[in-house]
Design a protein around this motif. Structure first.
Motif, mmCIF file in Angstrom:
data_model
loop_
_atom_site.group_PDB
_atom_site.id
_atom_site.type_symbol
_atom_site.label_atom_id
_atom_site.label_comp_id
_atom_site.label_asym_id
_atom_site.label_seq_id
_atom_site.Cartn_x
_atom_site.Cartn_y
_atom_site.Cartn_z
ATOM 1 N N GLU A 29 0.846 -1.192 0.000
ATOM 2 C CA GLU A 29 0.000 0.000 0.000
ATOM 3 C C GLU A 29 0.881 1.242 0.000
ATOM 4 O O GLU A 29 1.907 1.282 0.681
ATOM 5 C CB GLU A 29 -0.887 -0.011 1.250
ATOM 6 C CG GLU A 29 -1.835 1.169 1.360
ATOM 7 C CD GLU A 29 -3.042 1.043 0.457
ATOM 8 O OE1 GLU A 29 -3.090 1.814 -0.526
ATOM 9 O OE2 GLU A 29 -3.908 0.207 0.707
ATOM 10 N N ASP A 30 0.499 2.245 -0.763
ATOM 11 C CA ASP A 30 1.258 3.492 -0.782
ATOM 12 C C ASP A 30 1.198 4.149 0.600
ATOM 13 O O ASP A 30 0.113 4.350 1.144
ATOM 14 C CB ASP A 30 0.666 4.436 -1.836
ATOM 15 C CG ASP A 30 1.489 5.708 -1.991
ATOM 16 O OD1 ASP A 30 1.208 6.653 -1.226
ATOM 17 O OD2 ASP A 30 2.402 5.732 -2.831
ATOM 18 N N TYR A 31 2.370 4.479 1.172
ATOM 19 C CA TYR A 31 2.406 4.997 2.539
ATOM 20 C C TYR A 31 1.669 6.328 2.684
ATOM 21 O O TYR A 31 1.059 6.598 3.721
ATOM 22 C CB TYR A 31 3.860 5.142 3.020
ATOM 23 C CG TYR A 31 4.403 3.880 3.630
ATOM 24 C CD1 TYR A 31 4.034 3.476 4.908
ATOM 25 C CD2 TYR A 31 5.292 3.068 2.922
ATOM 26 C CE1 TYR A 31 4.515 2.308 5.472
ATOM 27 C CE2 TYR A 31 5.783 1.888 3.474
ATOM 28 C CZ TYR A 31 5.396 1.516 4.747
ATOM 29 O OH TYR A 31 5.869 0.364 5.304
#
Length: 525
Positions: free
Chosen positions: A221-223
């Protein structure tokens, strides 16, 4: 298969609700012996910093875990769930370290703003528990997201039990070794860290069997997206779970300052604030009773929404709201009716009984707000609920000092009730039409009001009679309070049966509801 999943969800909700109720009762009751041991000023020292702990535990054990469980449940396989858990852990670890450092470095400034510079030792002490926040929130959210409620339930009870044990031991050491009040408070606050450690042990299998052993995958997941989710939607859940604690936090920064501005000495203001804080365990207990019985019905809402049963959904929300309202209003009127005696029984004297009575009114509002919030959560509606909450906190912050200057310490109680009333009014105004209400339709509120009036009037009459023959001792308070509770329960039950307050479906929603309903039918014959 769907029915099996619903049953599993219901069982999990009941387990978690029972654990939450047990934890709330523990959290409410320990303050009574604690106050009896350390007195009003010692209780003030502890309660002044308590809201910081309350917010931290909300983040770790109820707020963030609920949102994490939602994210975990959305993942398609176990590997993705564990990968996401690791990423969330890193995000919350950074947040926990930041809060820890902030409290450590700015403890003196925070204590000064609270009106008592010596409180900085307690603020430093409470900061350590924020380092445990990700270690608790992530496994708790994971287990809830996979419908395994036993570890989170055990962790919740263990955390409260260990913390309460440490606090009571510190209070006893304070008496035996003549500790300074602030040293006692700082050591008592370490109970939160010990409690968090034991809560983590209850969920250690997550780390040893899953978290550390899971292989790396391609899921990521994109932080920046994850951070935004956690601190928008996730933070809203935390704020609602900590609503009463946030209002107490406003009190921590404003009550002492308001009392001092009115010309009161530091020692007198400390004693008054400690007595004012006696209301907290009473409100907490009332909230636990009002929301505990209805919580087990909430999972049914999700299934009804999923199956698009709009009429059934509206009826279920109406039943949940009615049950919460009845229990909350009955508990409130009952406590107020026996208040001078209840205050003496629990805390040794009747000091500030009127102020505590005014504060207890908040049980009704917070119970309805909490129930409406749970319903809106099941519909994924966050923004309007969050706006309503923030408006209430804003009202509390703006009115607290002014009302204290105008009316004395009771002004703080009035401010809390006013803030909650504003929040509830806004939530009712913004709620979708598919959500039921206790404020429209039939004569439910009129009947409930009549039942509470009959109960309150009969109990208050009994208390006045007791007062004429009472010497004002604690034993007299035990007798009067016990008699008042028995009479109140008897009159209230007969009143709601005679007035036909509940329909059959609503009686059946109570624990042992079928037996109660059958008993009522026999009485009518």
């Amino acid at each position: 298969m769907k029915n099996e999943q619903i049953q599993k969800t219901m069982r999990g909700a009941v387990i978690l609700s029972c654990a939450g109720l047990a934890a709330k009762i523990l959290s409410a009751f320990y303050r009574i012996p604690f106050q009896n041991i350390v007195g009003n000023t010692g209780f003030y020292v502890y309660q002044q910093v308590y809201p910081i702990y309350g917010i931290g535990m909300t983040f770790a054990l109820s707020g963030f875990p609920v949102y994490i469980s939602k994210l975990i449940a959305e993942q398609e396989n176990e590997l993705h769930r564990l990968q996401l858990s690791r990423q969330i852990f890193l995000v919350l670890a950074c947040f926990g370290i930041f809060v820890f450092a902030f409290l450590q470095f700015f403890s003196k400034q925070i204590a000064f703003l609270m009106g008592d510079s010596e409180l900085f030792w307690l603020i430093k002490s409470i900061s350590w528990m924020f380092l445990f926040m990700p270690m608790l929130a992530v496994p708790r959210g994971y287990y809830q997201g996979t419908f395994n409620m036993i570890p989170p339930a055990l962790s919740q009870v263990a955390e409260q039990f260990v913390r309460v044990l440490v606090i009571i031991v510190c209070a006893a050491m304070f008496v035996k070794y003549d500790w300074n009040l602030y040293s006692m408070g700082a050591n008592a606050m370490l109970g939160s860290t010990f409690g968090a450690f034991f809560a983590m042990i209850c969920m250690s299998s997550f780390y040893f069997k899953k978290f550390f052993k899971a292989r790396q995958g391609d899921f990521h997941e994109d932080y920046s997206v994850l951070f935004k989710k956690m601190f928008t939607e996730g933070l809203v859940l935390c704020l609602f779970a900590a609503m009463m604690v946030l209002l107490q936090l406003v009190d921590s920064f404003t009550v002492m300052n308001g009392l001092r501005l009115s010309g009161m000495s530091l020692s007198k203001a400390q004693n008054l604030k400690g007595a004012y804080d006696r209301a907290q365990p009473l409100v907490q207990l009332g909230m636990a009773l009002a929301t505990g019985f209805s919580a087990s019905l909430l999972p049914a809402l999700s299934s009804e929404l999923a199956e698009k049963k709009v009429a059934e959904f509206k009826e279920t929300t109406k039943i949940i709201l009615r049950i919460s309202t009845v229990i909350a209003l009955a508990a409130t009127v009952g406590m107020i009716s026996i208040m001078p005696e209840l205050n003496t029984l629990l805390f040794g004297d009747a000091f500030l009984s009127s102020t505590i009575s005014a504060y207890v009114v908040s049980i009704v509002f917070i119970a309805l707000i909490s129930t409406y919030n749970s319903i809106l959560q099941s519909m994924n509606l966050f923004s309007k609920a969050a706006f309503s909450l923030l408006c209430g906190i804003f009202v509390k912050a703006c009115t607290n000092v002014w009302l204290i200057e105008q009316f004395g310490i009771i002004g703080a109680s009035i401010s809390t009730v006013l803030a909650l009333a504003v929040s509830l009014a806004l939530i009712v105004f913004f709620k979708p039409k598919s959500v039921g209400s206790v404020f429209t339709g039939d004569s439910f509120m009129t009947k409930l009001g009549a039942a509470c009036l009959l109960m309150g009037g009969s109990v208050k009459t009994l208390m006045i009679l007791f007062e004429k023959f009472s010497a004002g001792t604690r034993f007299d308070a035990v007798v009067a309070t016990s008699a008042g509770i028995v009479l109140g329960c008897f009159v209230f039950f007969l009143s709601i049966v005679a007035l036909e307050l509940f329909e059959k479906d609503e009686w059946l929603a109570f624990p042992k509801g079928r037996k109660i309903y059958e008993l009522i039918q026999k009485l009518k014959k």
